[in-house]
Design an enzyme around this catalytic site. Structure first.
Site, PDB file in Angstrom:
ATOM      1  N   GLY A 245     -56.715  40.606 -72.210  1.00 31.89           N
ATOM      2  CA  GLY A 245     -57.793  39.753 -72.695  1.00 31.89           C
ATOM      3  C   GLY A 245     -57.471  38.941 -73.930  1.00 31.89           C
TER       4      GLY A 245
ATOM      5  CD1 TRP B 160     -67.097  30.274 -73.861  1.00 32.12           C
ATOM      6  CD2 TRP B 160     -66.777  31.893 -75.367  1.00 32.12           C
ATOM      7  NE1 TRP B 160     -65.917  30.927 -73.534  1.00 32.12           N
ATOM      8  CE2 TRP B 160     -65.696  31.925 -74.444  1.00 32.12           C
ATOM      9  CE3 TRP B 160     -66.785  32.824 -76.404  1.00 32.12           C
ATOM     10  CZ2 TRP B 160     -64.663  32.847 -74.528  1.00 32.12           C
ATOM     11  CZ3 TRP B 160     -65.745  33.740 -76.509  1.00 32.12           C
ATOM     12  CH2 TRP B 160     -64.690  33.744 -75.566  1.00 32.12           C
TER      13      TRP B 160
ATOM     14  CG  ASP C 126     -50.901  34.354 -69.652  1.00 30.73           C
ATOM     15  OD1 ASP C 126     -49.973  33.517 -69.654  1.00 30.73           O
ATOM     16  OD2 ASP C 126     -50.925  35.344 -70.415  1.00 30.73           O
TER      17      ASP C 126
ATOM     18  CE  LYS D  49     -47.207  33.996 -67.695  1.00 32.36           C
ATOM     19  NZ  LYS D  49     -47.157  35.244 -68.474  1.00 32.36           N
TER      20      LYS D  49
END
Length: 473
Positions: A126, A145, A213, A253
C-alpha cells in the site's frame, strides 16, 4: 578527492525521463486486426536486448554479496531516513519514495480539483496509497479523495505464498477499500476480474487516476523479464483503461521495451492518451530495468471500447499473436521507441559497470565519499519533492495509529492466517464464515467479540482498535 565512479551529476540522477512527441500519423489500427498476425520483432531492439543481457551476465557469479554491495552503494540509500526526520507516513518504503517522485514530477492531480478518485492495482502493501495520501495533504488539503485498491488476496488460502505480499499493515485496517473480485483471489489476470470491478464501481464511478505497480519474481529467468511479466502488465492495462474517466491519468510499472507485445501496448497508449512519458525515479535502483510509464489525459473508454472488447476476447493469444501488425505502427513511433530504449538501457548498463568497478575496490577506500554523496542525494530528494517538516498527514488508519497484526511478521514471512475465533465461539459461526466475503467475516467476528467484551459507550462499532507497533531500539 572523491572516487570518479561515485561522483554526483544531479540532473543525471533525477532527470531520467523520455517524453513521446505525438505525431499526426499515430492513428489506431482497425480493432479487427487485433491478435490476427504472428508475433514479430524489431532487430534494432533485439540487439539492445542482447547487449543488455550480456552486461547482466557479468553478474552471474556474484550471488548474495553482490546484492549487499549494490544496496550499500545505492545513491538513494539515505532517502528514507531523511524523510523519517521530516514526516511519518503509514508505509515508508522504496515504493513510497518512487511514487512520491512521480507525483512531484507529473500533474496527476489537476489544480482546483474538488473530488478525486483513484484505483491502485497490484498495490500491497500500500505504499502508493500512503504516498498519495501524503501528497494530497501537502498540496490538495481540501480535496475529497476516494480510493480503491487491488492485490492478490493474502487471506485466500489457495494462492501460492510466493506470489502474495505478506505485509497487511495497511490492507487489514482499510479492508473496505480493497476489491478482490467475486472469486475473492484478487487475480487481475482472470478475465472475469474486470467485469466484476465494473459491476462493483458502476459507470458513474470512473477513476481520475489508476496506478499499476505489478511485478513477478524473474530471478529464475532474468534475461526474459519482459516476457515473464507481459500477461500481468497487459491485464493491468485492460483493467485501467476500462476504469478511467476521460481526461484521467494512468501510471504503470514497466521494464524494457524490446518485445512485440510491449511495443504494441506503448503505441496503443500513445494513441489514446494526450501525453506519454517514461520516467526512472531516482529511488528506483539504477542497476535494474524498472521504469514507470506516465500517461496523461485519457480520451475515454467509449472511444476505445471496441478495442478493449477485442483484447478481452483474445486475451489468451498473447504468447503467439501480435496485438497489432508491424505495418500498422508508424515509423515515427518506432524511431522514438528505439530512442527511448537506448536511453534507459544506457542508464542501466552504465550503473552495472560502475557497480562492478566499485566491487573490486575495498569499501574503506571510498566509504566516506559515498556517505557524503548519499547525504547530498537525500537532501536533493527532499528539496525536489518539497517534503516539509510541518506537514500534517491525515492518517488512513481508523485511530491514526500504526497497527500490528498476527499476519504481518517480518521474522516469519510464512504466517498467513488470522484467527477470528472469539471466546465462546460456536461451530455454527465458524461454518457460516466459510460462505461469507472477508469484509463480512471481519464485521461478524467484531459483533460477536462485542457480545463477549462490550464496547465503551463512546466507541462506535466501525472503529477498530489496533495495537501500536512496538518501537525497535
Amino acid at each position: 578527492m572523491m572516487n570518479s565512479s561515485i561522483t554526483l551529476n544531479v540532473d543525471y540522477c533525477f532527470e531520467k525521463k523520455f517524453n513521446f512527441i505525438h505525431q499526426d500519423d499515430w492513428i489506431l489500427p482497425s480493432e479487427h486486426l487485433i491478435f490476427k498476425d504472428s508475433l514479430w520483432k524489431l532487430e534494432a531492439l533485439y540487439e539492445l536486448k542482447r547487449i543488455l543481457n550480456a552486461k547482466k551476465s557479468l553478474l552471474n557469479d556474484k550471488g548474495e554479496q553482490w546484492q549487499e554491495h549494490t544496496c550499500r552503494i545505492n545513491k538513494a540509500n539515505k532517502v528514507i531516513s531523511f524523510i523519517k526526520q521530516k514526516i511519518q507516513p503509514e508505509i515508508l518504503t522504496g515504493a513510497w519514495c518512487k511514487f512520491y517522485e512521480i507525483l512531484s514530477n507529473y500533474p496527476l492531480i489537476p489544480q482546483g480539483t474538488e473530488s478525486f478518485k483513484s484505483l491502485h492495482l497490484c498495490e500491497a502493501p500500500g505504499a502508493f496509497i500512503s504516498a498519495l495520501n501524503c501528497y494530497l495533504c501537502c498540496y490538495h488539503r481540501s480535496i475529497c479523495w476516494v480510493w480503491l485498491a487491488n492485490t492478490l488476496n493474502p487471506y485466500y488460502e489457495d494462492l501460492n505464498i510466493k506470489n502474495v505480499i505478506c505485509d497487511d499493515r495497511l490492507l487489514f485496517p482499510t479492508l473496505k477499500h480493497w476489491f478482490f473480485g467475486k472469486d475473492n483471489t484478487g487475480d487481475i489476470t482472470n478475465p472475469n476480474y474486470v467485469k466484476d470491478l465494473q459491476e462493483f464501481i458502476s459507470e458513474k464511478e470512473y477513476f481520475n487516476l489508476v496506478t499499476a505497480d505489478g511485478g513477478i519474481d524473474c530471478s529464475d529467468n532474468p534475461a526474459e523479464q519482459e516476457i515473464v511479466v507481459a500477461k500481468l502488465h497487459f491485464a493491468e492495462m485492460l483493467v485501467a483503461l476500462q476504469s478511467l474517466a476521460p481526461g484521467a491519468s494512468f501510471v504503470l510499472k514497466k521494464f524494457t521495451f524490446f518485445e512485440c507485445i510491449t511495443i504494441c501496448k506503448m503505441y496503443f497508449l500513445s494513441c489514446i492518451f494526450k501525453e506519454v512519458h517514461v520516467f526512472k525515479p531516482f529511488t528506483s535502483k539504477s542497476g535494474n530495468s524498472e521504469v514507470y510509464v506516465v500517461c496523461l489525459d485519457y480520451i475515454g473508454v467509449e472511444k476505445v471500447r471496441a478495442y478493449l472488447e477485442q483484447m478481452n476476447q483474445n486475451y489468451g493469444s498473447l504468447t503467439d499473436k501480435c496485438l497489432f501488425p508491424l505495418k500498422s505502427i508508424p515509423s515515427s513511433f518506432i524511431s522514438q521507441l528505439i530512442e527511448c530504449s537506448k536511453l534507459f538501457t544506457g542508464f542501466q548498463e552504465k550503473s552495472i559497470q560502475e557497480n562492478l568497478k566499485l566491487y573490486s575496490i575495498p569499501f574503506s577506500e571510498y566509504e566516506s565519499e559515498l556517505r557524503e554523496l548519499q547525504n547530498t542525494c537525500a537532501e536533493e530528494f527532499i528539496q525536489r519533492c518539497n517534503i516539509q517538516s510541518h506537514l500534517f498527514i491525515e492518517r488512513l488508519f481508523p485511530l491514526k495509529k500504526q497497527i500490528f497484526t498476527s499476519f504481518h511478521d517480518k521474522l516469519n514471512r510464512n504466517i498467513r492466517k488470522l484467527r477470528f475465533q472469539g471466546v465462546g465461539d460456536i461451530f455454527e459461526n465458524l461454518s457460516k464464515s466459510q460462505s461469507m466475503f472477508l469484509p463480512d467475516v471481519i464485521l461478524d467476528v467484531e459483533r460477536r467479540l462485542t457480545t463477549c467484551f462490550p464496547l465503551e459507550k463512546n466507541r462506535q462499532l466501525d472503529i477498530i482498535e489496533w495495537s501500536p507497533v512496538p518501537k525497535v531500539i
